[in-house]
Design a protein around this motif. Structure first.
Motif, mmCIF file in Angstrom:
data_model
loop_
_atom_site.group_PDB
_atom_site.id
_atom_site.type_symbol
_atom_site.label_atom_id
_atom_site.label_comp_id
_atom_site.label_asym_id
_atom_site.label_seq_id
_atom_site.Cartn_x
_atom_site.Cartn_y
_atom_site.Cartn_z
ATOM 1 N N VAL A 218 47.034 39.718 2.371
ATOM 2 C CA VAL A 218 46.842 40.695 1.201
ATOM 3 C C VAL A 218 46.553 39.648 0.134
ATOM 4 O O VAL A 218 47.325 39.085 -0.476
ATOM 5 N N HIS A 219 45.195 39.853 -0.367
ATOM 6 C CA HIS A 219 45.002 39.197 -1.587
ATOM 7 C C HIS A 219 44.267 40.378 -2.527
ATOM 8 O O HIS A 219 43.205 41.028 -2.187
ATOM 9 N N VAL A 220 44.595 40.140 -3.824
ATOM 10 C CA VAL A 220 43.850 41.259 -4.756
ATOM 11 C C VAL A 220 43.324 40.268 -5.980
ATOM 12 O O VAL A 220 44.017 39.330 -6.356
ATOM 13 N N SER A 221 41.996 40.630 -6.210
ATOM 14 C CA SER A 221 41.406 39.811 -7.429
ATOM 15 C C SER A 221 40.841 41.115 -8.262
ATOM 16 O O SER A 221 40.177 42.035 -7.707
ATOM 17 N N VAL A 222 41.106 40.981 -9.523
ATOM 18 C CA VAL A 222 40.772 42.180 -10.406
ATOM 19 C C VAL A 222 39.760 41.342 -11.541
ATOM 20 O O VAL A 222 40.208 40.321 -12.090
ATOM 21 N N THR A 223 38.856 42.089 -11.778
ATOM 22 C CA THR A 223 37.847 41.473 -12.924
ATOM 23 C C THR A 223 37.356 42.900 -13.643
ATOM 24 O O THR A 223 36.577 43.604 -13.120
ATOM 25 N N GLY A 224 37.757 42.989 -14.738
ATOM 26 C CA GLY A 224 37.396 44.203 -15.679
ATOM 27 C C GLY A 224 37.907 45.666 -14.879
ATOM 28 O O GLY A 224 39.137 45.634 -14.710
ATOM 29 N N ASP A 225 37.007 46.339 -14.680
ATOM 30 C CA ASP A 225 37.177 47.543 -14.015
ATOM 31 C C ASP A 225 36.994 47.783 -12.552
ATOM 32 O O ASP A 225 36.807 48.755 -11.889
ATOM 33 N N ALA A 226 36.755 46.518 -11.930
ATOM 34 C CA ALA A 226 36.451 46.540 -10.480
ATOM 35 C C ALA A 226 37.856 45.656 -10.009
ATOM 36 O O ALA A 226 38.076 44.312 -10.636
ATOM 37 N N ALA A 227 38.109 46.077 -8.655
ATOM 38 C CA ALA A 227 39.152 45.142 -8.102
ATOM 39 C C ALA A 227 38.578 44.840 -6.459
ATOM 40 O O ALA A 227 38.207 45.951 -5.758
ATOM 41 N N THR B 155 41.214 42.088 -0.090
ATOM 42 C CA THR B 155 41.135 41.542 1.308
ATOM 43 C C THR B 155 42.543 41.791 2.090
ATOM 44 O O THR B 155 43.254 41.139 1.459
ATOM 45 N N CYS B 156 42.411 41.984 3.367
ATOM 46 C CA CYS B 156 43.568 42.042 4.127
ATOM 47 C C CYS B 156 43.384 42.068 5.472
ATOM 48 O O CYS B 156 42.322 42.261 5.926
ATOM 49 N N THR B 157 44.323 41.669 6.167
ATOM 50 C CA THR B 157 44.210 41.834 7.781
ATOM 51 C C THR B 157 45.219 43.085 7.930
ATOM 52 O O THR B 157 46.202 43.254 7.814
ATOM 53 N N GLU B 158 44.311 44.083 8.797
ATOM 54 C CA GLU B 158 45.178 45.282 9.223
ATOM 55 C C GLU B 158 45.405 45.102 10.729
ATOM 56 O O GLU B 158 44.921 44.790 11.693
ATOM 57 N N ASN B 159 46.793 44.820 10.981
ATOM 58 C CA ASN B 159 47.435 44.831 12.261
ATOM 59 C C ASN B 159 47.924 46.164 12.474
ATOM 60 O O ASN B 159 48.729 46.765 11.987
ATOM 61 N N ILE B 160 46.962 46.812 13.360
ATOM 62 C CA ILE B 160 47.189 48.256 13.833
ATOM 63 C C ILE B 160 47.790 48.561 15.015
ATOM 64 O O ILE B 160 47.354 48.059 15.942
ATOM 65 N N LEU B 161 48.710 49.572 15.022
ATOM 66 C CA LEU B 161 49.265 50.192 16.295
ATOM 67 C C LEU B 161 49.001 51.548 16.205
ATOM 68 O O LEU B 161 49.330 52.160 15.105
ATOM 69 N N SER B 162 48.224 52.066 17.270
ATOM 70 C CA SER B 162 47.985 53.566 17.465
ATOM 71 C C SER B 162 48.069 54.058 18.782
ATOM 72 O O SER B 162 48.290 53.229 19.715
ATOM 73 N N GLY B 163 48.351 55.372 18.660
ATOM 74 C CA GLY B 163 48.478 56.041 20.087
ATOM 75 C C GLY B 163 47.368 57.252 20.270
ATOM 76 O O GLY B 163 47.464 57.992 19.058
ATOM 77 N N GLY B 164 47.260 57.262 21.403
ATOM 78 C CA GLY B 164 46.048 58.366 21.582
ATOM 79 C C GLY B 164 46.816 59.761 21.755
ATOM 80 O O GLY B 164 48.415 59.792 21.933
ATOM 81 N N PRO B 165 46.027 60.914 21.767
ATOM 82 C CA PRO B 165 46.755 61.964 21.994
ATOM 83 C C PRO B 165 47.901 62.133 23.271
ATOM 84 O O PRO B 165 47.484 61.210 24.265
ATOM 85 N N ALA B 166 48.434 63.161 23.185
ATOM 86 C CA ALA B 166 49.454 63.176 24.368
ATOM 87 C C ALA B 166 48.846 63.906 25.598
ATOM 88 O O ALA B 166 47.801 64.608 25.279
ATOM 89 N N PRO B 167 49.390 63.580 26.719
ATOM 90 C CA PRO B 167 48.714 64.368 27.990
ATOM 91 C C PRO B 167 48.965 65.840 27.798
ATOM 92 O O PRO B 167 49.687 66.220 27.000
ATOM 93 N N LEU C 134 43.605 43.976 15.807
ATOM 94 C CA LEU C 134 43.481 43.380 14.438
ATOM 95 C C LEU C 134 42.235 43.421 13.902
ATOM 96 O O LEU C 134 41.160 43.404 14.469
ATOM 97 N N VAL C 135 42.106 43.910 12.807
ATOM 98 C CA VAL C 135 41.100 44.255 11.847
ATOM 99 C C VAL C 135 41.074 43.545 10.487
ATOM 100 O O VAL C 135 42.153 43.397 9.867
ATOM 101 N N VAL C 136 39.902 42.905 10.062
ATOM 102 C CA VAL C 136 39.875 42.566 8.630
ATOM 103 C C VAL C 136 39.347 43.446 7.852
ATOM 104 O O VAL C 136 38.219 44.065 8.096
ATOM 105 N N ALA C 137 39.783 43.526 6.624
ATOM 106 C CA ALA C 137 39.280 44.785 5.828
ATOM 107 C C ALA C 137 38.927 44.228 4.329
ATOM 108 O O ALA C 137 39.776 43.372 3.802
ATOM 109 N N THR C 138 38.185 44.904 3.577
ATOM 110 C CA THR C 138 37.694 44.454 2.412
ATOM 111 C C THR C 138 37.842 45.886 1.607
ATOM 112 O O THR C 138 37.075 46.871 2.113
#
Length: 170
Positions: A92-101, A104-116, A129-133
């Motif tokens: 995770v990296h945060v950069s703030v300039t004025g009123d904008a920020a 960036t990060c890496t989302e390590n996602i664990l998810s489960g689908g609907p139950a049977p 594994l997802v990179v996000a801005t």
């Protein structure tokens, strides 16, 4: 205007709140974190899409979604079709300039689908594994999401690694 270290902490908190709302299936909480035209003093009766307040979102494998309604519908759809999701954020990296920020990060996602249909436990858990801005804007009510862009990270296959072993240095 607040101190730079406070801005970074506030943006980190807003970013964390975004992922927590998604994990908890809290659509109202998630909605409150996205920029609205009124956050920018724009008349909500007439909101030109070219205006600076337009939000956007790119989910992995999806086209660009533009506009608050379209973005929030996508999250409603995701929440309705995902019984379990958890994010472990790294890099995770945060950069703030004025009123904008910018976060960036890496989302390590664990998810489960609907139950049977028989009411058993969740479907199999899947890791991704997802990179996000995430782009935030300062508003009178705090930092709000302006844009979210997430792209999958392609994992190397065993074949790719084997091919790399055969290459000779140039």
């Amino acid at each position: 205007m607040s101190a730079p270290h406070t801005d970074v902490e506030e943006v980190e908190a807003a970013n964390t709140a975004f992922y927590e709302a998604l994990e908890q299936g809290d659509f109202e909480g998630l909605s409150s974190l996205w920029l609205t035209p009124s956050d920018l003093g724009v008349d909500e009766e007439y909101h030109d899409p070219a205006d600076t307040g337009v939000v956007s979102c790119v989910h992995p494998g999806w086209p660009v979604l533009t506009g608050r309604g379209e973005v929030l519908r996508s999250y409603a759809l995701i929440m309705a079709n995902t019984d379990y999701i958890q994010f472990f954020l790294t890099d995770v990296h945060v950069s703030v300039t004025g009123d904008a920020a910018l976060v960036t990060c890496t989302e390590n996602i664990l998810s489960g689908g609907p139950a049977p249909d028989d009411g058993g436990e969740l479907g199999p858990l899947v890791g991704q594994l997802v990179v996000a801005t995430n782009v935030f804007r300062r508003t009178p009510l705090g930092w709000k999401l302006w844009s979210h862009h997430a792209s999958p990270v392609l994992a190397e296959s065993d074949e790719d690694e084997a091919a790399g072993d055969d290459e000779t240095p140039a």
